[in-house]
Write a protein that holds these residues in place. Structure first.
Motif, PDB file in Angstrom:
ATOM      1  N   GLY A   8       8.534  15.327  -4.553  1.00 55.48           N
ATOM      2  CA  GLY A   8       8.514  14.738  -5.874  1.00 55.48           C
ATOM      3  C   GLY A   8       9.409  13.545  -6.051  1.00 55.48           C
ATOM      4  O   GLY A   8       9.546  13.008  -7.164  1.00 55.48           O
ATOM      5  N   ALA A   9      10.050  13.106  -4.978  1.00 54.71           N
ATOM      6  CA  ALA A   9      10.922  11.926  -5.084  1.00 54.71           C
ATOM      7  C   ALA A   9      10.073  10.692  -5.396  1.00 54.71           C
ATOM      8  O   ALA A   9       8.924  10.566  -4.985  1.00 54.71           O
ATOM      9  N   ARG A  10      10.707   9.722  -6.083  1.00 53.44           N
ATOM     10  CA  ARG A  10      10.035   8.491  -6.479  1.00 53.44           C
ATOM     11  C   ARG A  10      10.707   7.310  -5.807  1.00 53.44           C
ATOM     12  O   ARG A  10      11.927   7.322  -5.577  1.00 53.44           O
ATOM     13  N   SER A  11       9.909   6.298  -5.536  1.00 53.76           N
ATOM     14  CA  SER A  11      10.464   5.116  -4.875  1.00 53.76           C
ATOM     15  C   SER A  11       9.582   3.909  -5.191  1.00 53.76           C
ATOM     16  O   SER A  11       8.344   4.025  -5.266  1.00 53.76           O
ATOM     17  N   ASN A  12      10.248   2.764  -5.388  1.00 49.67           N
ATOM     18  CA  ASN A  12       9.511   1.518  -5.623  1.00 49.67           C
ATOM     19  C   ASN A  12       9.344   0.784  -4.304  1.00 49.67           C
ATOM     20  O   ASN A  12      10.337   0.463  -3.631  1.00 49.67           O
ATOM     21  N   GLY A  13       8.121   0.496  -3.940  1.00 48.57           N
ATOM     22  CA  GLY A  13       7.854  -0.344  -2.784  1.00 48.57           C
ATOM     23  C   GLY A  13       7.803   0.378  -1.472  1.00 48.57           C
ATOM     24  O   GLY A  13       7.195  -0.112  -0.515  1.00 48.57           O
ATOM     25  N   ALA A  14       8.456   1.560  -1.296  1.00 47.07           N
ATOM     26  CA  ALA A  14       8.457   2.251  -0.011  1.00 47.07           C
ATOM     27  C   ALA A  14       7.129   2.958   0.223  1.00 47.07           C
ATOM     28  O   ALA A  14       6.465   3.398  -0.729  1.00 47.07           O
TER      29      ALA A  14
END
Length: 334
Positions: A8-14
């Motif tokens: 459920g982790a969120r990340s921009n661009g990865a």
């Protein structure tokens, strides 16, 4: 924004999760709303579901022409009601002498006449003498209005031309009578041969119908092909007396007439309607008399002496003379 479906982790661009290494997925984001595209009237559609078809007020296309034409009648076809109405004025049937008159021709000749209303005529109706076939648009009329006389007979010469035709009726089953005059169709001097003129002739009362004698030259039959024949000579039919040209008569001729004598002469044409005639006549077969004269056209097959209206040459065709009864003779090319 991307998120990890595992932790459920969120990340921009990865592309992969930095915590567990699982491939990230992209979240669905609401699209931005442009103010100009907002429908401020929720009960009204900005664009219609269907575009109406334009209606044009055009003339209808039909298979039939939008005019009324006169029917084209084939020769020999009965036409109901086509001959009804008022007969033409007598003066309107005068054609003058510019066109041909009637004569006898062989059946099948190119100048034979076919009558448009032949079946109606055959059944006893009074019909206009309109022609069909190659002569379509022409009618039988009279050359002049008055009636001339020859001995006991009254007569008017026939003529063909455009316009109104005389009204004809088959009287007593054999006589073709003019409806505006007491005259019937008659073969000149009853000479049943090609080229003999046919005109309108009458007598006094019943003499017109020759009640007390032969009727050969006035007895007619309407044929099924629209032609008309002398009743006793079915190989001949009514035809157009196409004018003989003076240029067709050029050359040497001779003739013999009892009791007047004989002659030999030469014809030199000046035009289609005028020729010079010069020769030697044997008066009473004894007295030689040289002569010369100029003749001009009088009718389709007649040429008259310019200086003597009683001196008329009658041609049966371009090779033969025509002599009336009372002046028995013969004549032709040398």
């Amino acid at each position: 924004m991307n998120f990890c479906p595992n932790c459920g982790a969120r990340s921009n661009g990865a592309a992969f999760c930095v915590q567990c290494g699982t491939a990230l997925k992209q979240e669905n984001q609401p699209k931005p709303v442009i103010a100009d595209q907002v429908n401020t009237f929720p009960d009204t559609k900005v664009f219609p579901d269907t575009i109406p078809t334009p209606v044009f007020n055009a003339f209808p296309v039909t298979s039939a022409p939008m005019y009324t034409a006169l029917p084209l009648t084939a020769v020999g076809t009965p036409v109901v009601g086509a001959v009804a109405g008022v007969a033409p004025n007598k003066a309107d049937t005068v054609k003058g002498n510019s066109g041909p008159g009637l004569c006898l021709v062989k059946k099948g000749d190119k100048h034979q006449l076919r009558f448009r209303f032949a079946p109606n005529l055959k059944s006893g109706e009074s019909v206009p003498a309109l022609l069909g076939g190659v002569h379509d648009g022409m009618a039988i009329g009279r050359e002049y209005l008055e009636e001339k006389r020859h001995e006991e007979w009254r007569y008017t010469e026939s003529a063909l031309g455009p316009g109104a035709g005389v009204q004809l009726k088959l009287e007593r089953g054999e006589f073709l009578k003019l409806q505006d005059s007491d005259l019937v169709l008659d073969v000149a001097f009853w000479k049943m041969a090609e080229g003999t003129p046919v005109n309108f002739v009458g007598g006094n009362g019943e003499r017109t119908y020759l009640k007390d004698g032969r009727k050969d030259g006035r007895s007619w039959v309407v044929n099924n092909d629209g032609t008309i024949s002398p009743k006793m000579y079915r190989g001949l039919v009514l035809g157009a007396a196409v004018p003989i040209k003076a240029t067709e008569l050029a050359g040497c001729w001779n003739c013999c007439c009892f009791p007047c004598g004989a002659a030999c002469f030469n014809i030199s044409p000046e035009s289609d309607d005028v020729y010079q005639e010069c020769g030697l006549a044997l008066w009473f077969f004894v007295i030689p008399i040289p002569y010369g004269k100029k003749r001009k056209r009088k009718s389709a097959k007649q040429f008259v002496n310019r200086d003597d209206a009683s001196d008329v040459s009658h041609f049966e065709n371009s090779n033969k003379f025509f002599f009336p009864p009372g002046c028995p003779g013969c004549g032709g090319r040398c």
